[in-house]
Design a protein around this motif. Structure first.
Motif, PDB file in Angstrom:
ATOM      1  N   PRO A   1      -2.536   6.346  -5.313  1.00 22.45           N
ATOM      2  CA  PRO A   1      -3.773   6.341  -6.115  1.00 22.45           C
ATOM      3  C   PRO A   1      -3.526   6.876  -7.520  1.00 22.45           C
ATOM      4  CG  PRO A   1      -4.186   7.212  -3.912  1.00 22.45           C
ATOM      5  CD  PRO A   1      -2.702   7.071  -4.035  1.00 22.45           C
ATOM      6  N   ASN A   2      -4.021   6.156  -8.507  1.00 25.22           N
ATOM      7  CA  ASN A   2      -3.924   6.549  -9.914  1.00 25.22           C
ATOM      8  C   ASN A   2      -2.494   6.622 -10.451  1.00 25.22           C
ATOM      9  OD1 ASN A   2      -6.782   6.893 -10.187  1.00 25.22           O
ATOM     10  ND2 ASN A   2      -6.577   8.844  -9.095  1.00 25.22           N
TER      11      ASN A   2
ATOM     12  N   THR B   1       1.898   1.982  -3.479  1.00 28.83           N
ATOM     13  CA  THR B   1       0.810   2.120  -4.449  1.00 28.83           C
ATOM     14  C   THR B   1       0.058   3.434  -4.254  1.00 28.83           C
ATOM     15  OG1 THR B   1       0.587  -0.287  -4.331  1.00 28.83           O
ATOM     16  CG2 THR B   1      -1.145   0.915  -5.485  1.00 28.83           C
TER      17      THR B   1
ATOM     18  N   LYS C   1       0.821  -1.210   0.000  1.00 26.35           N
ATOM     19  CA  LYS C   1       0.000   0.000   0.000  1.00 26.35           C
ATOM     20  C   LYS C   1       0.859   1.266   0.000  1.00 26.35           C
ATOM     21  CE  LYS C   1      -3.891  -2.216   2.352  1.00 26.35           C
ATOM     22  NZ  LYS C   1      -4.622  -2.344   3.652  1.00 26.35           N
TER      23      LYS C   1
ATOM     24  N   ALA D   1      -0.334   1.453  -9.070  1.00 24.72           N
ATOM     25  CA  ALA D   1      -1.760   1.128  -9.027  1.00 24.72           C
ATOM     26  C   ALA D   1      -2.233   0.542 -10.352  1.00 24.72           C
ATOM     27  CB  ALA D   1      -2.574   2.375  -8.682  1.00 24.72           C
TER      28      ALA D   1
END
Length: 267
Positions: free
Chosen positions: A228-229, A226, A223, A233
Motif C-alpha cells: 500500500p502506498n 504491491t 498483490k 502501487a
C-alpha cells in the motif's frame, strides 16, 4: 514414425530441433520439402541430418504425419501439389494460422487432420501450443500428436473455434511481451539507466517473473509485490488510470479477429 515437413521456415525448423533434441524422432525419420528454396532445404539437411523429399515423393507417400508449415496464401497450392501423394493413413498437422480444418479437407478429403498453433518459443522448447483435431484422428494418433507437440513446449487441447483465441494469446503473445519489454527498457533509460543496464534488468525481471508465474495465481503474485502506498502501487495506479487491461484486451481481440479473417480468406 515418419514425418514430412511441407514448408521449411523458422517454425518447421524449431519443431525439427525439438523432435530431434527430445529424441521423439531420429533425423532419418524427418523429410523436408518446400516450394522452391533448395538452399533452405540443404541447410536443414546439413544442420540436422534430415532428408530432402525427392521428385518421386516416396517420402510423402510413406509419411505417418505431414506438417503444413507455410504462409496461409500458399496452402492451396501446397495441398494441390501433394493431395495425390498422401496415404489414407497420413495425419495432416497444420501450423498455418487461420486456415480451418474444413478448408484443408477440401483438398485432401477425410484424412485425419490436426491444427496446432505453436509460438516462436518452440525454438527453446518453451512453446505454448494449442491443438484441435478432426473426428478422424484416432486416440492413438492423438497421443502421438501430443508427443510431437510436447517436444517443443506445453500443449493445450481445445475446440477448433478456440484456436483464434489461442493464436492471439499464445501465437502472437510473445511479440506483445517483447513490445512491453522494449517499452520498459526505454522508460528505464529515460529515468537515468544506461541502455545496457536497462536491458539487463528487464531481461532478468521478465525471466524471474516468468518462473514465478508457474507456481502461483497471477493476481496473488501481483498483490504480494504491491505494498500500500508504495512504488509498485503507484505504477499499477497509472496503468489502471490509462486503461491498461482494456488496451491489452483490444490487442488480443484484434489479433483473434485477424485470425478469423484469415480463415475466411482461404476458404
Amino acid at each position: 514414425m515418419n514425418i514430412v515437413c511441407i514448408g521449411a521456415g523458422s517454425m518447421a525448423e524449431s519443431m525439427i530441433h525439438g523432435w530431434i533434441n527430445k529424441r521423439i524422432l531420429k533425423p532419418s525419420d524427418i523429410s523436408v520439402m518446400n516450394k522452391s528454396d533448395i538452399d533452405r532445404l540443404e541447410f536443414l539437411r546439413d544442420e540436422y541430418g534430415v532428408n530432402i523429399v525427392q521428385k518421386e515423393k516416396a517420402e510423402l507417400k510413406n509419411a505417418d504425419f505431414a506438417l503444413l508449415a507455410m504462409k496461409p496464401k500458399d496452402v492451396k497450392a501446397a495441398l494441390c501439389g501433394i493431395q495425390d501423394d498422401l496415404s489414407p493413413d497420413t495425419v495432416i498437422l497444420s501450423v498455418v494460422a487461420g486456415v480451418p480444418i474444413r478448408t484443408i479437407q477440401k483438398y485432401v478429403g477425410n484424412l485425419p487432420i490436426a491444427r496446432a498453433m505453436p509460438n516462436t518459443s518452440a525454438k527453446i522448447g518453451k512453446s505454448a501450443t494449442g491443438v484441435a483435431w478432426s473426428e478422424q484422428v484416432t486416440l492413438e494418433q492423438q497421443y502421438e500428436l501430443r508427443d510431437l507437440l510436447s517436444s517443443i513446449g506445453g500443449v493445450t487441447v481445445v475446440e477448433e473455434p478456440q484456436l483464434d483465441a489461442v493464436t492471439a494469446v499464445a501465437g502472437s503473445g510473445p511479440a506483445f511481451i517483447y513490445y512491453f519489454a522494449e517499452a520498459m527498457t526505454e522508460a528505464g533509460v529515460a529515468n537515468g539507466l544506461s541502455l545496457e543496464d536497462s536491458k539487463k534488468l528487464v531481461r532478468q525481471t521478465f525471466s524471474g517473473a516468468s518462473e514465478m508465474l508457474q507456481y502461483a495465481e497471477f493476481a496473488e503474485l501481483r498483490k504480494k509485490v504491491t505494498s500500500p502506498n508504495g512504488t509498485t502501487a503507484a505504477g499499477i495506479a497509472s496503468l489502471e488510470e490509462n486503461n491498461f487491461k482494456e488496451i491489452i484486451g483490444e490487442c488480443i481481440n484484434q489479433a483473434a479477429s485477424r485470425s478469423q479473417a484469415l480463415g475466411r480468406e482461404f476458404e
